[in-house]
Design a protein around this motif. Structure first.
Motif, PDB file in Angstrom:
ATOM      1  N   PRO A  11       0.830  -1.215   0.000  1.00 28.05           N
ATOM      2  CA  PRO A  11       0.000   0.000   0.000  1.00 28.05           C
ATOM      3  C   PRO A  11       0.860   1.259   0.000  1.00 28.05           C
ATOM      4  O   PRO A  11       1.881   1.335   0.692  1.00 28.05           O
ATOM      5  CB  PRO A  11      -0.813  -0.132   1.285  1.00 28.05           C
ATOM      6  CG  PRO A  11      -0.885  -1.614   1.527  1.00 28.05           C
ATOM      7  CD  PRO A  11       0.443  -2.148   1.067  1.00 28.05           C
ATOM      8  N   ASP A  13       0.478   4.147   1.246  1.00 29.75           N
ATOM      9  CA  ASP A  13       0.608   4.910   2.488  1.00 29.75           C
ATOM     10  C   ASP A  13       1.611   4.289   3.461  1.00 29.75           C
ATOM     11  O   ASP A  13       1.909   4.868   4.501  1.00 29.75           O
ATOM     12  CB  ASP A  13      -0.752   5.077   3.171  1.00 29.75           C
ATOM     13  CG  ASP A  13      -1.407   3.749   3.535  1.00 29.75           C
ATOM     14  OD1 ASP A  13      -0.849   2.685   3.223  1.00 29.75           O
ATOM     15  OD2 ASP A  13      -2.498   3.791   4.145  1.00 29.75           O
ATOM     16  N   GLN A  14       2.170   3.121   3.097  1.00 30.23           N
ATOM     17  CA  GLN A  14       3.184   2.483   3.937  1.00 30.23           C
ATOM     18  C   GLN A  14       4.613   2.796   3.484  1.00 30.23           C
ATOM     19  O   GLN A  14       5.568   2.509   4.205  1.00 30.23           O
ATOM     20  CB  GLN A  14       2.973   0.969   3.956  1.00 30.23           C
ATOM     21  CG  GLN A  14       1.678   0.519   4.599  1.00 30.23           C
ATOM     22  CD  GLN A  14       1.530  -0.985   4.642  1.00 30.23           C
ATOM     23  OE1 GLN A  14       2.492  -1.725   4.415  1.00 30.23           O
ATOM     24  NE2 GLN A  14       0.332  -1.461   4.929  1.00 30.23           N
ATOM     25  N   THR A  60      -3.298  -5.023  -7.416  1.00 27.34           N
ATOM     26  CA  THR A  60      -2.016  -4.890  -6.729  1.00 27.34           C
ATOM     27  C   THR A  60      -1.510  -3.453  -6.828  1.00 27.34           C
ATOM     28  O   THR A  60      -1.439  -2.888  -7.924  1.00 27.34           O
ATOM     29  CB  THR A  60      -0.971  -5.835  -7.348  1.00 27.34           C
ATOM     30  OG1 THR A  60      -1.464  -7.170  -7.297  1.00 27.34           O
ATOM     31  CG2 THR A  60       0.345  -5.757  -6.593  1.00 27.34           C
ATOM     32  N   PRO A  61      -1.160  -2.837  -5.691  1.00 24.36           N
ATOM     33  CA  PRO A  61      -0.739  -1.432  -5.729  1.00 24.36           C
ATOM     34  C   PRO A  61       0.691  -1.256  -6.243  1.00 24.36           C
ATOM     35  O   PRO A  61       1.600  -2.001  -5.866  1.00 24.36           O
ATOM     36  CB  PRO A  61      -0.846  -0.996  -4.261  1.00 24.36           C
ATOM     37  CG  PRO A  61      -0.650  -2.257  -3.483  1.00 24.36           C
ATOM     38  CD  PRO A  61      -1.242  -3.360  -4.310  1.00 24.36           C
TER      39      PRO A  61
END
Length: 235
Positions: A11, A13-14, A60-61
């Motif tokens: 993700p 944001d990680q 999948t990001p």
């Protein structure tokens, strides 16, 4: 010994908090993958899995690796960021040179450009670039990117790219290493001929193919020192 952490398919944001944690834990570099889009159907097999299937799906990001490197560079001091690898074939070298130069400056020289040709015909065709003769085109792209990033007024007149004198400012304060990826003979020759190093994909450290590749590069007429061979382990 230095260790690189691969931040793939996680993700978005990680990314920034993981970069901060990686630096605190002593990692020296971050490797970032590249995927422009996921095509529902693929005209070619994925070359780095045994069955030729992609190991990700349409959900999948993926982050743009250059933007991700700039974001992570803003919250770290020592981590080096490397694309592993950026698929050059579907891109424009002048636009990419501007992006790479910007990231290199924003990270204060902590950026390395890992490049590959690209395997998916859709990424070429749907981005307006012919799939045919992609290897020769990428060779010119590397020349153009390195020339422009070197600073000053430059011009280039090749088979695929042609422009008169221009300058991009500011140029990176130090050279941006260009590391070539790929397991094919053509990729290894490209790494030996015009790259600053070679990198692998999905290859365990003790894999025989990796050992063969390193020997092949050293035996080529344009050898690469083993210190310049980058190993990114994805296990």
């Amino acid at each position: 010994m230095k260790f690189t952490i691969a931040m793939a398919m996680i993700p978005l944001d990680q990314l920034v908090p993981l970069a901060k944690t990686a630096e605190e834990c002593g990692f020296s570099a971050v490797a970032l993958p590249d995927s422009v889009f996921f095509s529902e159907r693929a005209a070619a097999e994925y070359p780095y899995t045994s069955d030729g299937r992609r190991m990700w799906n349409e959900e999948t990001p993926f982050a743009d690796p250059l933007i991700a490197a700039a974001a992570m560079g803003a919250v770290t001091e020592s981590l080096v960021f490397r694309t592993n690898v950026l698929k050059l074939g579907s891109r424009n070298p002048l636009l990419l040179a501007r992006q790479v130069g910007t990231v290199a400056n924003l990270t204060r020289g902590r950026f390395e450009l890992g490049v590959g040709v690209g395997w998916a015909p859709e990424e070429f065709e749907w981005c307006g670039v012919p799939y045919r003769r992609r290897g020769a085109r990428v060779d010119e792209m590397i020349e153009v990117i390195r020339l422009v990033l070197g600073g000053g007024m430059v011009e280039y007149h090749g088979e695929f790219y042609n422009f008169d004198r221009l300058r991009m400012s500011p140029a990176p304060q130090r050279e941006v290493p260009i590391v070539v990826g790929g397991h094919s003979e053509a990729a290894l020759r490209r790494a030996a001929r015009i790259g600053n190093g070679w990198t692998s994909a999905l290859m365990p450290f003790d894999d025989r193919e990796g050992t063969f590749a390193m020997r092949w590069i050293k035996a080529d007429s344009h050898p690469i020192p083993t210190s310049k061979v980058v190993k990114v382990i994805d296990e």
